[in-house]
Design a protein around this motif. Sequence first.
Motif, mmCIF file in Angstrom:
data_model
loop_
_atom_site.group_PDB
_atom_site.id
_atom_site.type_symbol
_atom_site.label_atom_id
_atom_site.label_comp_id
_atom_site.label_asym_id
_atom_site.label_seq_id
_atom_site.Cartn_x
_atom_site.Cartn_y
_atom_site.Cartn_z
ATOM 1 N N VAL A 64 0.831 -1.008 -0.024
ATOM 2 C CA VAL A 64 0.023 -0.008 0.008
ATOM 3 C C VAL A 64 0.809 1.281 -0.006
ATOM 4 C CG1 VAL A 64 -1.597 1.286 1.473
ATOM 5 C CG2 VAL A 64 -2.098 -1.162 0.897
ATOM 6 N N PHE A 65 2.015 1.132 0.637
ATOM 7 C CA PHE A 65 2.643 2.452 0.925
ATOM 8 C C PHE A 65 3.335 2.810 -0.523
ATOM 9 C CE2 PHE A 65 6.971 4.302 2.146
ATOM 10 C CZ PHE A 65 6.309 5.479 2.540
ATOM 11 N N LEU A 66 3.762 1.583 -1.201
ATOM 12 C CA LEU A 66 4.702 1.776 -2.487
ATOM 13 C C LEU A 66 3.541 2.140 -3.440
ATOM 14 C CD1 LEU A 66 6.436 -1.737 -2.839
ATOM 15 C CD2 LEU A 66 7.529 0.848 -2.328
ATOM 16 N N GLY A 71 1.245 6.831 -6.532
ATOM 17 C CA GLY A 71 -0.088 8.014 -6.647
ATOM 18 C C GLY A 71 0.510 9.259 -6.607
ATOM 19 N N ASN A 72 1.248 9.682 -5.405
ATOM 20 C CA ASN A 72 1.468 10.851 -4.846
ATOM 21 C C ASN A 72 2.455 11.606 -6.064
ATOM 22 O OD1 ASN A 72 1.297 13.044 -3.102
ATOM 23 N ND2 ASN A 72 3.549 12.631 -2.547
ATOM 24 N N ALA A 73 3.355 10.628 -6.312
ATOM 25 C CA ALA A 73 4.547 11.301 -7.259
ATOM 26 C C ALA A 73 3.870 11.603 -8.641
ATOM 27 C CB ALA A 73 5.622 10.114 -7.460
ATOM 28 N N THR A 74 2.937 10.584 -9.257
ATOM 29 C CA THR A 74 2.493 11.006 -10.655
ATOM 30 C C THR A 74 1.441 12.223 -10.364
ATOM 31 O OG1 THR A 74 0.858 9.126 -9.973
ATOM 32 C CG2 THR A 74 2.783 8.392 -11.402
ATOM 33 N N ASN A 75 0.744 12.285 -9.424
ATOM 34 C CA ASN A 75 0.017 13.392 -8.928
ATOM 35 C C ASN A 75 0.468 14.784 -9.035
ATOM 36 O OD1 ASN A 75 -2.674 14.630 -8.743
ATOM 37 N ND2 ASN A 75 -2.378 14.797 -6.599
ATOM 38 N N ILE A 76 1.494 14.778 -8.439
ATOM 39 C CA ILE A 76 2.378 16.127 -8.668
ATOM 40 C C ILE A 76 3.251 16.177 -9.825
ATOM 41 C CG2 ILE A 76 4.761 16.929 -7.656
ATOM 42 C CD1 ILE A 76 4.222 15.662 -5.146
ATOM 43 N N ARG A 77 3.600 15.058 -10.724
ATOM 44 C CA ARG A 77 4.095 15.170 -12.028
ATOM 45 C C ARG A 77 3.043 15.784 -12.978
ATOM 46 N NH1 ARG A 77 7.043 17.303 -15.514
ATOM 47 N NH2 ARG A 77 6.785 16.177 -17.450
ATOM 48 N N PHE A 78 1.929 15.420 -12.879
ATOM 49 C CA PHE A 78 0.654 15.884 -13.655
ATOM 50 C C PHE A 78 0.625 17.250 -13.316
ATOM 51 C CE2 PHE A 78 -3.820 16.273 -15.226
ATOM 52 C CZ PHE A 78 -3.425 16.135 -16.473
ATOM 53 N N GLY A 79 0.815 17.654 -12.205
ATOM 54 C CA GLY A 79 0.358 18.950 -11.749
ATOM 55 C C GLY A 79 1.502 20.012 -12.286
ATOM 56 N N VAL A 107 -3.286 9.081 -16.023
ATOM 57 C CA VAL A 107 -3.885 7.628 -16.126
ATOM 58 C C VAL A 107 -3.295 6.807 -14.903
ATOM 59 C CG1 VAL A 107 -3.856 5.469 -17.341
ATOM 60 C CG2 VAL A 107 -4.382 7.913 -18.384
ATOM 61 N N LEU A 108 -1.935 6.974 -14.693
ATOM 62 C CA LEU A 108 -1.157 6.202 -13.879
ATOM 63 C C LEU A 108 -1.472 6.501 -12.333
ATOM 64 C CD1 LEU A 108 0.874 3.776 -13.290
ATOM 65 C CD2 LEU A 108 2.621 5.578 -13.440
ATOM 66 N N CYS A 109 -1.824 7.799 -12.075
ATOM 67 C CA CYS A 109 -2.325 8.331 -10.832
ATOM 68 C C CYS A 109 -3.539 7.608 -10.540
ATOM 69 C CB CYS A 109 -2.104 9.607 -10.733
ATOM 70 S SG CYS A 109 -2.670 10.486 -9.308
ATOM 71 N N ASN A 110 -4.477 7.698 -11.595
ATOM 72 C CA ASN A 110 -6.093 7.434 -11.278
ATOM 73 C C ASN A 110 -6.020 5.903 -11.006
ATOM 74 O OD1 ASN A 110 -7.089 10.024 -11.526
ATOM 75 N ND2 ASN A 110 -7.174 9.921 -13.559
ATOM 76 N N SER A 111 -5.296 5.213 -11.834
ATOM 77 C CA SER A 111 -5.184 3.789 -11.689
ATOM 78 C C SER A 111 -4.574 3.279 -10.453
ATOM 79 C CB SER A 111 -4.438 3.014 -12.918
ATOM 80 O OG SER A 111 -4.865 3.371 -14.190
ATOM 81 N N VAL A 112 -3.919 3.700 -10.043
ATOM 82 C CA VAL A 112 -3.219 3.438 -8.872
ATOM 83 C C VAL A 112 -4.010 3.608 -7.504
ATOM 84 C CG1 VAL A 112 -1.234 4.159 -7.104
ATOM 85 C CG2 VAL A 112 -0.603 3.540 -9.454
ATOM 86 N N TYR A 113 -4.659 4.812 -7.652
ATOM 87 C CA TYR A 113 -5.530 5.245 -6.502
ATOM 88 C C TYR A 113 -6.818 4.196 -6.503
ATOM 89 C CZ TYR A 113 -2.988 9.298 -4.929
ATOM 90 O OH TYR A 113 -2.343 10.181 -4.710
ATOM 91 N N LEU A 252 -10.487 19.303 -4.826
ATOM 92 C CA LEU A 252 -9.669 19.422 -3.379
ATOM 93 C C LEU A 252 -9.721 18.235 -2.579
ATOM 94 C CD1 LEU A 252 -11.546 22.673 -1.962
ATOM 95 C CD2 LEU A 252 -9.291 22.377 -2.824
ATOM 96 N N TRP A 253 -10.654 17.073 -2.996
ATOM 97 C CA TRP A 253 -10.930 16.164 -2.264
ATOM 98 C C TRP A 253 -10.229 14.827 -2.972
ATOM 99 C CZ3 TRP A 253 -12.321 16.125 2.451
ATOM 100 C CH2 TRP A 253 -13.399 17.234 3.170
ATOM 101 N N LEU A 254 -10.131 14.785 -4.314
ATOM 102 C CA LEU A 254 -9.697 13.534 -4.807
ATOM 103 C C LEU A 254 -8.461 13.107 -4.561
ATOM 104 C CD1 LEU A 254 -10.419 11.363 -6.927
ATOM 105 C CD2 LEU A 254 -10.018 12.652 -8.721
ATOM 106 N N PRO A 255 -7.333 13.958 -4.516
ATOM 107 C CA PRO A 255 -5.982 13.809 -4.212
ATOM 108 C C PRO A 255 -5.772 13.364 -2.418
ATOM 109 C CG PRO A 255 -5.887 15.666 -5.307
ATOM 110 C CD PRO A 255 -7.525 15.334 -5.067
ATOM 111 N N LEU A 256 -6.613 14.000 -1.897
ATOM 112 C CA LEU A 256 -6.834 13.513 -0.516
ATOM 113 C C LEU A 256 -7.285 12.401 -0.163
ATOM 114 C CD1 LEU A 256 -6.358 14.559 2.566
ATOM 115 C CD2 LEU A 256 -8.356 15.534 2.592
ATOM 116 N N LEU A 257 -8.419 11.855 -0.820
ATOM 117 C CA LEU A 257 -9.142 10.802 -0.988
ATOM 118 C C LEU A 257 -8.290 9.439 -1.237
ATOM 119 C CD1 LEU A 257 -11.836 9.122 -0.633
ATOM 120 C CD2 LEU A 257 -12.278 9.267 -3.093
ATOM 121 N N GLY A 258 -7.316 9.744 -2.373
ATOM 122 C CA GLY A 258 -6.420 8.747 -2.711
ATOM 123 C C GLY A 258 -5.493 8.518 -1.341
#
Length: 293
Positions: A64-66, A71-79, A107-113, A252-258
Amino acid sequence: SPLWSPAGETVAQLWYERSILAGLFLGAIGFGVHATLFFQAFRLLYIHRNKGHNRIFLAYIIVVFLLSNIGNATNIRFGEMVFIDYRDYPGGPGAYFVEQSTELAAVLCNSVYICLSWFQDGLLLYRFWIIFGKRRIYLALPVLMFTASIALSCLLIAMLSRPTLTLWSTISFQLALAYWSISISFNVLVTILICWRLLAMRRKLGKIMTQKESISPYTTVSAMLIESASLYSITGLAFLISYGVNSPVQNLWLPLLGQVQSIAPLLIILRVAEGKAWSAETGNSFVSTTINF
């Protein structure tokens, strides 16, 4: 100076872009909480790795941590792509965020979450089974909802992998809404049932003076909220409502939900590692005590 503001963007567009950026920070904060809990749980589980199911829980939190890291890294990259690499995209960063969400990072971020939700729901289903005394009859509806959410989520991942569809395309939106509705409904249902079960045990044993102290770790308000993964249910409902009405608040909620999908199970596992979580032996001992009394 107003002259420094983006030309041609409305107040609504700017608010949408602010919600995207704020969501990135909230997701990062959530990851920080997850990382802190992970190292605490890892230490306790590793020390007592030969006890009970701790080896399985250890493998669980590592996976889960990996996934949460990815998810966090790809989210920041897309940002970065939204606000830095392609800041002059026609319509502004908000338009890029919606129209180019088929980029690999998104796509990777959404799939991982989405995959993380399987781990979250699976652990909650396991805890539900334990708290209800391993009686299979109670599992029928939760298992059906869990299976349906996995099936819909697999279809959603396949849909989001297509270059012409985004999370906000009509067909993807309907499928995602159905998936999150079932997944979050599953969590809300199981949350309510677990809290009801613990409250019932508390009322049943509340009159037995010698058991008050021994049952208190399992039936306090905080214990019930953690055991039932209510943190995920509350966050999920907030996201689902905003996503359903297509409000910028969803960003606001989606990244936190992940990240909450990782935090809620870790809180439960921490209680297991500390010996405070409800177990099958706990239920059996209380039933035996009630009969003897």
